[in-house]
Design an enzyme around this catalytic site. Structure first.
Site, short mmCIF file in Angstrom:
data_model
loop_
_atom_site.label_atom_id
_atom_site.label_comp_id
_atom_site.label_asym_id
_atom_site.label_seq_id
_atom_site.Cartn_x
_atom_site.Cartn_y
_atom_site.Cartn_z
N ARG A 70 0.83 -1.21 0.00
CA ARG A 70 0.00 0.00 0.00
C ARG A 70 0.87 1.26 0.00
NH1 ARG A 70 -4.27 -0.32 4.64
NH2 ARG A 70 -4.60 1.82 3.98
N GLN A 101 -9.60 10.45 7.62
CA GLN A 101 -9.45 9.06 8.06
C GLN A 101 -8.37 8.38 7.22
OE1 GLN A 101 -13.64 7.22 8.61
NE2 GLN A 101 -13.94 9.02 7.35
N VAL A 103 -4.69 7.51 5.56
CA VAL A 103 -3.34 7.38 6.10
C VAL A 103 -2.30 7.67 5.02
CG1 VAL A 103 -4.08 5.68 7.83
CG2 VAL A 103 -3.30 4.86 5.60
N ASP A 104 -2.77 8.17 3.85
CA ASP A 104 -1.88 8.25 2.69
C ASP A 104 -1.06 9.53 2.58
OD1 ASP A 104 -3.76 10.15 1.65
OD2 ASP A 104 -4.86 8.58 0.59
N HIS A 119 -6.61 8.34 11.74
CA HIS A 119 -6.23 6.92 11.65
C HIS A 119 -4.74 6.71 11.43
CE1 HIS A 119 -10.66 5.67 10.57
NE2 HIS A 119 -10.51 6.05 11.82
N CYS A 147 12.90 -2.93 15.94
CA CYS A 147 13.08 -1.66 16.63
C CYS A 147 14.53 -1.54 17.10
CB CYS A 147 12.13 -1.60 17.82
SG CYS A 147 12.44 -0.21 18.92
N GLY A 187 -16.31 11.50 0.58
CA GLY A 187 -15.70 10.21 0.22
C GLY A 187 -15.53 9.26 1.38
P1 OAD Z 1 -14.83 3.33 2.58
O1 OAD Z 1 -14.19 2.45 1.56
O2 OAD Z 1 -15.65 2.71 3.64
O3 OAD Z 1 -15.77 4.40 1.85
C1 OAD Z 1 -15.34 5.16 0.77
C2 OAD Z 1 -16.52 5.96 0.26
O4 OAD Z 1 -16.08 6.78 -0.78
C3 OAD Z 1 -17.66 5.10 -0.29
O5 OAD Z 1 -18.90 5.56 0.23
C4 OAD Z 1 -17.58 5.33 -1.81
O6 OAD Z 1 -18.85 5.32 -2.42
C5 OAD Z 1 -16.98 6.72 -1.86
N1 OAD Z 1 -16.21 7.01 -3.08
C6 OAD Z 1 -15.45 6.19 -3.84
N2 OAD Z 1 -14.86 6.85 -4.83
C7 OAD Z 1 -15.25 8.14 -4.72
C8 OAD Z 1 -15.00 9.34 -5.45
N3 OAD Z 1 -14.20 9.35 -6.50
N4 OAD Z 1 -15.59 10.48 -5.02
C9 OAD Z 1 -16.41 10.49 -3.95
N5 OAD Z 1 -16.69 9.40 -3.23
C10 OAD Z 1 -16.12 8.25 -3.59
O7 OAD Z 1 -13.68 4.25 3.20
P2 OAD Z 1 -13.72 5.12 4.52
O8 OAD Z 1 -15.08 5.67 4.77
O9 OAD Z 1 -12.57 6.06 4.44
O10 OAD Z 1 -9.98 2.54 8.85
O11 OAD Z 1 -13.41 4.03 5.61
C11 OAD Z 1 -13.28 4.45 6.92
C12 OAD Z 1 -12.25 3.60 7.61
O12 OAD Z 1 -12.59 2.25 7.44
C13 OAD Z 1 -10.86 3.71 7.00
O13 OAD Z 1 -10.12 4.81 7.50
C14 OAD Z 1 -10.24 2.43 7.44
C15 OAD Z 1 -11.38 1.49 7.17
O14 OAD Z 1 -11.45 0.40 7.95
C16 OAD Z 1 -8.98 1.85 9.38
O15 OAD Z 1 -8.24 1.15 8.72
C17 OAD Z 1 -8.89 2.06 10.85
#
Ligand code: OAD
Length: 245
Positions: A70, A101, A103-104, A119, A147, A187
């Protein structure tokens, strides 16, 4: 697509604005989201196989390699118009806070300052045993590396399932959500708490909540405005209509 003029007017005069972003903001940079049914990261791997402390204890090499893959994706990616529009908005709104949220690190690469990372960050590593951030270590080819202080295995400094969010970052985000006049939820599937609570907190406090997302989410029916589409296109448009070049 035209943006509702009431939203544009509110943004022009708002003093305190929060933007909460999730994986969807980086999708147009070629970084897979988590919950997309076909291409999402969690469609190919079960989160508990890779993103938990137990998974790391069970198979540290697998987890390290997955994050290394990643990191490679992120390193090759570049910020997209959505990241750039948010960086610009950060310079135009008097009191702006970007909470992510992700990490990139792409918001920072796009020029956003003072990003609150809920995150963690995939580019940073810490000791699995002691939790101390480690910037340098001796490369022996061992995966994960060790480490230099205690010899424990290194892990990415990201939040895994079952772990608490960094307290200070979360408190700052919550205070901003409580005190803002507008909050953009961009997003994110609005499914992972406590981040998903932030738009609800803002709504309860009387703020205008604007969702920008490709697909409907649990927030769609309750946000003040829901803009369905690609974040890069919608945010560029919003910037152009609010502060024409
Ligand atoms: P998700 O993968 O759950 O959701 C991404 C959202 O972005 C979805 O609702 C998609 O429909 C939308 N999407 C995709 N492409 C898009 C675009 N070009 N423009 C607008 N929207 C778009 O990702 P997160 O909500 O970020 O946590 O997930 C939250 C957390 O769940 C992450 O930080 C990660 C994961 O588990 C950890 O790893 C702790």
């Amino acid at each position: 697509m035209r943006i509702d003029p009431r939203l544009v007017q509110r943004l022009q005069t708002a003093r305190r604005v929060v933007a909460l972003t999730g994986a969807g903001i980086s999708a147009e940079s070629g970084i897979p989201t988590f919950r997309d049914a076909q291409s999402g990261l969690w469609a190919r791997f079960r989160p508990e196989e890779l993103a938990t402390p137990e998974a790391f204890r069970r198979n540290p090499e697998l987890v390290w390699d997955w994050y290394a893959w990643r990191r490679g994706l992120v390193a090759r990616a570049t910020p997209n118009p959505g990241h750039l529009a948010l960086a610009r908005l950060g310079t135009l709104v008097p009191d702006w806070l970007l909470v992510t949220q992700n990490v990139d690190g792409l918001h920072q690469r796009a020029g956003s300052r003072a990003v609150v990372e809920l995150h963690g960050n995939i580019h940073r590593n810490k000791c699995f045993d002691e939790g101390v951030v480690v910037a340098e270590w001796r490369e022996t080819g061992e995966r994960p590396p060790r480490c230099p202080r205690c010899g424990g295995p290194l892990r990415p400094d990201v939040i895994w399932f079952g772990e608490s969010l960094p307290a200070q970052a979360l408190a700052q985000a919550e205070a901003a959500a409580r005190g803002c006049q507008m909050l953009f939820s961009i997003g994110t599937s609005a499914a992972v708490f406590p981040a998903a609570q932030l738009p609800l907190t803002a709504l309860q406090a009387g703020a205008m909540v604007v969702e920008v997302n490709k697909d409907p989410t649990p927030l769609t029916g309750i946000a003040t405005f829901s803009l369905l589409g690609l974040a890069g296109e919608i945010l560029s448009r919003l910037l152009e209509e609010t502060w024409p070049a």
